[in-house]
Design a protein around this motif. Structure first.
Motif, PDB file in Angstrom:
ATOM      1  N   ASP A 162      20.941  57.111  -7.004  1.00 41.12           N
ATOM      2  CA  ASP A 162      22.096  56.511  -7.686  1.00 41.12           C
ATOM      3  C   ASP A 162      21.603  55.446  -8.681  1.00 41.12           C
ATOM      4  OD1 ASP A 162      24.581  55.449  -8.284  1.00 41.12           O
ATOM      5  OD2 ASP A 162      25.249  55.259  -6.218  1.00 41.12           O
TER       6      ASP A 162
ATOM      7  N   ALA B 112      21.446  55.625 -12.858  1.00 43.26           N
ATOM      8  CA  ALA B 112      22.260  54.653 -13.603  1.00 43.26           C
ATOM      9  C   ALA B 112      21.468  54.006 -14.735  1.00 43.26           C
ATOM     10  CB  ALA B 112      22.786  53.581 -12.657  1.00 43.26           C
TER      11      ALA B 112
ATOM     12  N   ASN C  50      22.006  55.479 -18.315  1.00 46.14           N
ATOM     13  CA  ASN C  50      23.253  55.341 -19.062  1.00 46.14           C
ATOM     14  C   ASN C  50      22.981  54.953 -20.513  1.00 46.14           C
ATOM     15  OD1 ASN C  50      24.973  56.109 -17.166  1.00 46.14           O
ATOM     16  ND2 ASN C  50      25.518  54.052 -16.444  1.00 46.14           N
TER      17      ASN C  50
ATOM     18  N   ALA D 163      18.963  61.816 -12.300  1.00 43.89           N
ATOM     19  CA  ALA D 163      20.277  62.008 -12.931  1.00 43.89           C
ATOM     20  C   ALA D 163      20.715  63.470 -12.843  1.00 43.89           C
ATOM     21  CB  ALA D 163      20.223  61.561 -14.392  1.00 43.89           C
TER      22      ALA D 163
ATOM     23  N   GLN E 185      21.564  64.500  -9.178  1.00 43.24           N
ATOM     24  CA  GLN E 185      22.838  63.855  -8.827  1.00 43.24           C
ATOM     25  C   GLN E 185      24.004  64.593  -9.490  1.00 43.24           C
ATOM     26  OE1 GLN E 185      23.470  59.401  -8.655  1.00 43.24           O
ATOM     27  NE2 GLN E 185      24.426  59.814 -10.604  1.00 43.24           N
ATOM     28  N   GLN E 186      23.824  64.947 -10.789  1.00 47.76           N
ATOM     29  CA  GLN E 186      24.908  65.625 -11.493  1.00 47.76           C
ATOM     30  C   GLN E 186      25.148  67.023 -10.919  1.00 47.76           C
ATOM     31  OE1 GLN E 186      26.882  63.890 -13.657  1.00 47.76           O
ATOM     32  NE2 GLN E 186      28.179  65.661 -13.261  1.00 47.76           N
TER      33      GLN E 186
ATOM     34  N   ASN F  51      28.490  56.928  -3.827  1.00 54.95           N
ATOM     35  CA  ASN F  51      27.799  57.178  -5.097  1.00 54.95           C
ATOM     36  C   ASN F  51      28.699  56.845  -6.302  1.00 54.95           C
ATOM     37  OD1 ASN F  51      27.111  59.281  -7.434  1.00 54.95           O
ATOM     38  ND2 ASN F  51      25.256  58.887  -6.258  1.00 54.95           N
ATOM     39  N   ASP F  52      28.188  55.983  -7.153  1.00 53.61           N
ATOM     40  CA  ASP F  52      28.970  55.484  -8.278  1.00 53.61           C
ATOM     41  C   ASP F  52      29.496  56.572  -9.199  1.00 53.61           C
ATOM     42  OD1 ASP F  52      29.497  52.786  -8.403  1.00 53.61           O
ATOM     43  OD2 ASP F  52      27.388  52.307  -8.748  1.00 53.61           O
ATOM     44  N   GLU F  53      28.593  57.481  -9.604  1.00 57.50           N
ATOM     45  CA  GLU F  53      28.997  58.535 -10.541  1.00 57.50           C
ATOM     46  C   GLU F  53      30.008  59.470  -9.908  1.00 57.50           C
ATOM     47  OE1 GLU F  53      28.725  59.526 -13.796  1.00 57.50           O
ATOM     48  OE2 GLU F  53      27.963  57.504 -13.991  1.00 57.50           O
TER      49      GLU F  53
ATOM     50  N   LYS G  86      33.349  57.743  -9.971  1.00 59.70           N
ATOM     51  CA  LYS G  86      33.871  57.651 -11.344  1.00 59.70           C
ATOM     52  C   LYS G  86      34.371  59.004 -11.832  1.00 59.70           C
ATOM     53  CE  LYS G  86      30.708  54.763 -13.350  1.00 59.70           C
ATOM     54  NZ  LYS G  86      29.533  54.702 -14.213  1.00 59.70           N
ATOM     55  N   GLN G  87      33.514  60.028 -11.649  1.00 60.15           N
ATOM     56  CA  GLN G  87      33.854  61.344 -12.187  1.00 60.15           C
ATOM     57  C   GLN G  87      35.046  61.962 -11.454  1.00 60.15           C
ATOM     58  OE1 GLN G  87      30.447  63.918 -12.959  1.00 60.15           O
ATOM     59  NE2 GLN G  87      29.174  62.174 -13.497  1.00 60.15           N
TER      60      GLN G  87
END
Ligand code: KG4
Ligand code: ZN
Length: 354
Positions: free
Chosen positions: A197, A201, A204, A258, A261-262, A293-295, A298-299
């Protein structure tokens, strides 16, 4: 009403004291003693080492939890119920918490409530200052719950509290396990989720240079199951194909973090939204360590908004996504009828289903 919750299902020793007042759950203490440093050396959790640590930590954690609440723990006052996670989880660890809870219940002459850890991750959404305890009038159900942790990746159709139907799950590794294993390959340590995570980040607003592309396993299959072990293998093959210089480079680690994670997020979101539409649910509910997990948070929020799905979206505060005992105590509130005085009946079940 005051409920004392205990969770030792994995590598955190957790005790929480929860007060139920004015249709709200308020934890007055929520102590977590993490064993991360100990297990980090091995890159994963060793059940018998974890059990030994729970044994050592439980009395200390209880003392801390009670000190915060200023509760006098005796037979006539203090807590009304004791609740303990009985599964799923690591069997030796579960037993440690159960035996500790039984001793406490006997000493205080209180009844003990057995808790399913997965249900507790779901109900963690209703703990905290801003949450109301859901009632029949809440219009939240049916809901689709995505529980994503180190041991589980499950989609659950929830028709009400206590009414669950498992509609899909991982066929191999859990999402959290995939985060942990990939972090180990990349040399990011344990637990891998928060490390990946953080690495992701840092990217970004930076343009990607390596153009890494991993598969999105089972994304378009007509079921609600998942598979993450192939994703980890894809990372391993890519890693092995690189020179030692690239393997250790900041840019490779960040871009791989990244991308993996995606890939995980894409599959989790696609399948959850599909289930939400198929079952015409009124809410989407997340829970478990990976929900921190932040993303992912958010997503999920932006897709629910963009697609105008007309569903309520719930995700617990980050500290209630990972293992804690506030969620165990909150779950106990709904299962008071199952409170047992006969403690012999309470047993660990490592593979307990929802
Ligand atoms: O729910 P949990 O604390 O324990 C289990 O019931 O397994 O989940 C732990 C898992 C670990 O695999 C950890 O790497 C993952 O949750 N995790 C995360 C994050 N924080 C914890 N995964 C992705 N991003 C995070 N921020
Ligand atoms: Zn958990």
């Amino acid at each position: 009403m005051i409920i004392l919750g205990i969770d030792t299902s994995c590598d955190d020793t957790c005790i929480s004291v929860l007060e139920v007042k004015n249709k709200k759950f308020n934890f007055i203490s929520n102590i977590i003693s993490s064993q991360v440093k100990l297990h980090a050396k091995y890159g994963g959790v060793y059940p018998f080492l974890a059990k030994r640590e729970h044994q050592k930590n439980l009395p200390v954690v209880l003392k801390k939890a009670l000190k915060q609440t200023k509760l006098a723990l005796n037979k006539s006052q203090g807590v009304d119920y004791i609740a303990v996670t009985v599964g799923p989880g690591l069997e030796p660890c579960l037993w440690q918490g159960i035996n500790f809870a039984k001793d406490l219940a006997e000493k205080l002459k209180k009844s003990l409530i057995s808790i399913n850890h997965i249900e507790a991750h779901i109900l963690a959404n209703f703990v905290g200052e801003k949450s109301q305890i859901p009632s029949a009038k809440s219009q939240l159900f049916p809901a689709i719950c995505l529980v994503v942790s180190g041991g589980h990746t499950q989609l659950i159709l929830m028709k009400g509290i206590g009414k669950y139907k498992l509609i899909g799950e991982t066929r191999d590794d859990a999402a959290g396990e995939c985060f942990d294993k990939v972090a180990k390959i990349l040399g990011l340590g344990y637990p891998g989720g928060p490390a990946i995570d953080a690495e992701a980040a840092t990217l970004n607003l930076k343009p990607l240079t390596l153009n890494l592309r991993l598969p999105r396993p089972m994304i378009y299959q007509k079921n609600y199951d998942f598979s993450f072990s192939g994703l980890k293998t894809a990372v391993l093959y890519d890693f092995r194909s690189r020179s030692p210089k690239i393997q250790k480079s900041k840019i490779y680690i960040q871009e791989m973090a990244a991308e993996v994670q995606q890939a995980i997020i894409d599959v989790l979101i696609y399948k959850t939204i599909k289930a939400a539409k198929d079952f015409r649910v009124k809410s989407i509910i997340l829970g478990g360590g990976v929900a921190a997990n932040d993303e992912l948070r958010k997503q999920f929020m932006s897709i629910v908004k963009c697609q105008m799905l007309n569903v309520k979206f719930f995700v617990p505060p980050k500290n209630l996504c990972t293992d804690n005992a506030a969620m165990v105590a909150a779950t106990a509130y709904f299962h008071q009828k199952t409170a047992a005085k006969d403690l012999k009946k309470i047993k660990a079940n490592a593979n307990l289903k929802i």
